[in-house]
Scaffold this motif. Structure first.
Motif, short mmCIF file in Angstrom:
data_model
loop_
_atom_site.label_atom_id
_atom_site.label_comp_id
_atom_site.label_asym_id
_atom_site.label_seq_id
_atom_site.Cartn_x
_atom_site.Cartn_y
_atom_site.Cartn_z
N ALA A 73 -10.82 -4.12 -6.45
CA ALA A 73 -9.41 -3.80 -6.66
C ALA A 73 -8.89 -2.78 -5.65
CB ALA A 73 -9.21 -3.27 -8.08
N HIS A 74 -7.55 -2.70 -5.56
CA HIS A 74 -6.81 -1.78 -4.68
C HIS A 74 -6.97 -2.17 -3.20
CE1 HIS A 74 -6.53 0.30 -8.40
NE2 HIS A 74 -7.70 0.88 -8.34
N TYR A 121 4.28 11.67 -10.70
CA TYR A 121 4.86 10.35 -10.44
C TYR A 121 3.88 9.24 -10.80
CZ TYR A 121 6.94 6.41 -7.96
OH TYR A 121 7.46 5.18 -7.66
N MET A 122 2.59 9.45 -10.48
CA MET A 122 1.58 8.44 -10.76
C MET A 122 1.43 8.22 -12.27
SD MET A 122 -2.44 8.46 -9.67
CE MET A 122 -3.55 7.18 -10.27
N ALA A 123 1.53 9.31 -13.05
CA ALA A 123 1.41 9.17 -14.50
C ALA A 123 2.55 8.32 -15.07
CB ALA A 123 1.40 10.55 -15.15
N ILE A 124 3.76 8.56 -14.55
CA ILE A 124 4.91 7.78 -15.01
C ILE A 124 4.81 6.33 -14.53
CG2 ILE A 124 7.43 7.57 -14.90
CD1 ILE A 124 7.52 10.62 -14.52
N GLU A 125 4.47 6.19 -13.26
CA GLU A 125 4.34 4.85 -12.67
C GLU A 125 3.25 4.05 -13.37
OE1 GLU A 125 3.83 3.21 -8.14
OE2 GLU A 125 2.36 4.65 -8.89
N GLY A 126 2.18 4.75 -13.79
CA GLY A 126 1.06 4.08 -14.44
C GLY A 126 1.47 3.36 -15.71
N PHE A 127 2.41 3.96 -16.46
CA PHE A 127 2.88 3.32 -17.69
C PHE A 127 3.55 1.99 -17.37
CE2 PHE A 127 6.55 2.48 -20.44
CZ PHE A 127 5.89 2.23 -21.64
N PHE A 128 4.41 1.98 -16.35
CA PHE A 128 5.12 0.75 -16.00
C PHE A 128 4.16 -0.30 -15.43
CE2 PHE A 128 8.51 3.91 -16.05
CZ PHE A 128 9.46 3.26 -16.82
N THR A 174 -3.45 3.76 -8.17
CA THR A 174 -4.46 4.53 -7.45
C THR A 174 -3.85 5.79 -6.86
OG1 THR A 174 -5.93 4.50 -5.52
CG2 THR A 174 -4.04 3.04 -5.46
N SER A 175 -4.66 6.85 -6.79
CA SER A 175 -4.18 8.12 -6.27
C SER A 175 -4.34 8.22 -4.75
CB SER A 175 -4.92 9.29 -6.93
OG SER A 175 -6.32 9.17 -6.73
N ASP A 235 0.86 -1.18 0.00
CA ASP A 235 0.00 0.00 0.00
C ASP A 235 0.90 1.23 0.00
OD1 ASP A 235 -2.79 -1.15 0.41
OD2 ASP A 235 -1.72 -2.07 2.09
N HIS A 236 0.91 1.94 -1.13
CA HIS A 236 1.83 3.08 -1.25
C HIS A 236 1.19 4.36 -0.71
CE1 HIS A 236 -0.67 4.29 -4.65
NE2 HIS A 236 -0.48 3.10 -5.18
N ARG A 237 1.98 5.40 -0.61
CA ARG A 237 1.46 6.71 -0.20
C ARG A 237 0.49 7.24 -1.26
NH1 ARG A 237 3.76 10.03 3.75
NH2 ARG A 237 5.40 9.00 4.98
N ALA A 238 -0.33 8.17 -0.86
CA ALA A 238 -1.29 8.77 -1.79
C ALA A 238 -0.55 9.60 -2.83
CB ALA A 238 -2.28 9.64 -1.02
N ARG A 239 -1.21 9.83 -3.95
CA ARG A 239 -0.67 10.72 -4.99
C ARG A 239 -1.52 11.99 -4.97
NH1 ARG A 239 3.07 7.07 -4.43
NH2 ARG A 239 3.01 5.27 -5.83
N ASP A 240 -1.58 12.66 -3.80
CA ASP A 240 -2.49 13.78 -3.61
C ASP A 240 -1.79 15.14 -3.66
OD1 ASP A 240 -1.05 13.44 -1.31
OD2 ASP A 240 -2.77 13.45 0.05
#
Length: 320
Positions: free
Chosen positions: A207-208, A173-180, A237-238, A161-166
C-alpha cells in the motif's frame, strides 16, 4: 454428533458470519456518515440516531483471528537498508487494529539520517512549517517487489502523492482527513496498491504506492522479486513508506491478517535512526520480522521461493 463436533460447527458458522459482516464494514461507515448528515439537515426522529450507531458498530466486527498460525516464509518486498515501524516484531496487532487485515502489517521506510547506535541521540521533534514534499524523502520512488509467486487480483495506481504530515498542523489535518478516507473505503486508506494471491489462502498487500508507478495489472502472474511499483505517499499516510501485510482474503475489510517471516533480511543493531525513536531491547526480535525502530538490510533474492500453493482466486477477476 458429539460435543466437539457441535462446538466446531458453531465456531465455523460464527467465523463465517463475522467475516461476512466485516466485509461490509466500509458500507456501515458510509451509512453512519449519511445518517448523521441527515439528522443535521432534516427533521427526522432522533431515535434514528441509535439505529445509525448500531450500524456503525457493525464496522468494528472483525474476522476470527488464528493466534496459533505459523509465520509464512516470504522474501522481503524491498532491497537495501530500511527501518521498521508499526511492526509485528514488537506488538500484535502491529497497527493497533485488526481492521483491513492489518493484524501483522508492517511499515518500512528509508530514514534521512542513520547514526551509530552508541552515543547520545536527539529526541524527534515536530515542526510548524510547511510539510515537505513526498519527493524529498529517501524512499520515495524505491522499487517494491513481489514477496512470492502469485497472481495479481487487485491493483490501483491513480491516487495522488500528497505532502508529508510531518508537522503539528499536518498531523491534525491527517486525523481529519483519515475520517473521510475511512468513509471512502479501504482503497482510500491504502492509496495506490497491489494485492497478490499466492495460493493456499495467502494474499499479500502493498500500500501507499507512487502514482502511476504500477508495473502490473489484474490477472498478471508474477514471480518472487517481480517489480510491482514504487514507494509513494498515497492514501492515509504521514510520509512516504511501504505498508506491507499478509492476509487470508483478497478483500481487506473481510480479511484476517497472517504472520510472515522475511527470509532475506538481516538486522543492523549497530545503526539507529533517532528521528523515529530508538529500538527497545524488549520484546526480543521475532526472526524475519524486524521490530520497531530497528534498521535492517534486505538482500536480493538468491534462490527462487517455492510456490505457497495453487492460486485461490480466478486470474483476471478484479476484487470488488
Amino acid at each position: 454428533m458429539n460435543t466437539t463436533d457441535t462446538t466446531n460447527t458453531t465456531g465455523t458458522v460464527n467465523a463465517r458470519v463475522r467475516r461476512a459482516i466485516a466485509r461490509w464494514g466500509d458500507v456501515s461507515v458510509k451509512v453512519f456518515a449519511a445518517g448523521v448528515l441527515a439528522l443535521v439537515l432534516f427533521d427526522i426522529p432522533f431515535w434514528w440516531y441509535w439505529i445509525f450507531l448500531a450500524v456503525l458498530a457493525l464496522s468494528f466486527v472483525r474476522p476470527a483471528w488464528d493466534r496459533e498460525r505459523e509465520p509464512v516464509p516470504v522474501a522481503a518486498p524491498v532491497v537495501g537498508r530500511w527501518l521498521a515501524l508499526n511492526s509485528p516484531g514488537t506488538k500484535v496487532p502491529a497497527h493497533g487494529s485488526r481492521g483491513y487485515g492489518q493484524t501483522y502489517a508492517i511499515d518500512i521506510l528509508v530514514p534521512h539520517v542513520v547514526e551509530a547506535a552508541q552515543g547520545p541521540h536527539p529526541k524527534p521533534r515536530y515542526g510548524w512549517g510547511l510539510p515537505r514534499r513526498a519527493e524529498d524523502y529517501p524512499c520515495f520512488g524505491e522499487h517494491v517487489l513481489a514477496v512470492a509467486e502469485g497472481v495479481v487480483v487487485a491493483a490501483g495506481g491513480g491516487q495522488r502523492d500528497h505532502r508529508a504530515r510531518d508537522t503539528w498542523p499536518g498531523l491534525v489535518y491527517m486525523a481529519i482527513e483519515g475520517f473521510f478516507r475511512q468513509v471512502g473505503g479501504w482503497r482510500f486508506v491504502f492509496g495506490n496498491h497491489v494485492i497478490i494471491d499466492h495460493g493456499d489462502g495467502v494474499y499479500s498487500a502493498y500500500a501507499h504506492l507512487r502514482r502511476n508507478s504500477l508495473k502490473v495489472g489484474v490477472g498478471d502472474r508474477v514471480s518472487a522479486a517481480h517489480p510491482l511499483g514504487e514507494v509513494g505517499n498515497s492514501g492515509n499516510t504521514s510520509e512516504p513508506h511501504l505498508h506491507f501485510q499478509l492476509m487470508d482474503s483478497p478483500h481487506p475489510p473481510a480479511a484476517s491478517g497472517l504472520p510472515f517471516s522475511w527470509t532475506t533480511t538481516v538486522l543492523e543493531p549497530a545503526l539507529v535512526a533517532p528521528q523515529y525513536g530508538l529500538p527497545s531491547p524488549t520484546p526480543p526480535p521475532t526472526p524475519g520480522s524486524p521490530p520497531n525502530s530497528h534498521m535492517f538490510t534486505a538482500r536480493p533474492l538468491a534462490t527462487p521461493l517455492a510456490p505457497l500453493g495453487p492460486a485461490s482466486s480466478s486470474p483476471g477477476v478484479q476484487v470488488p
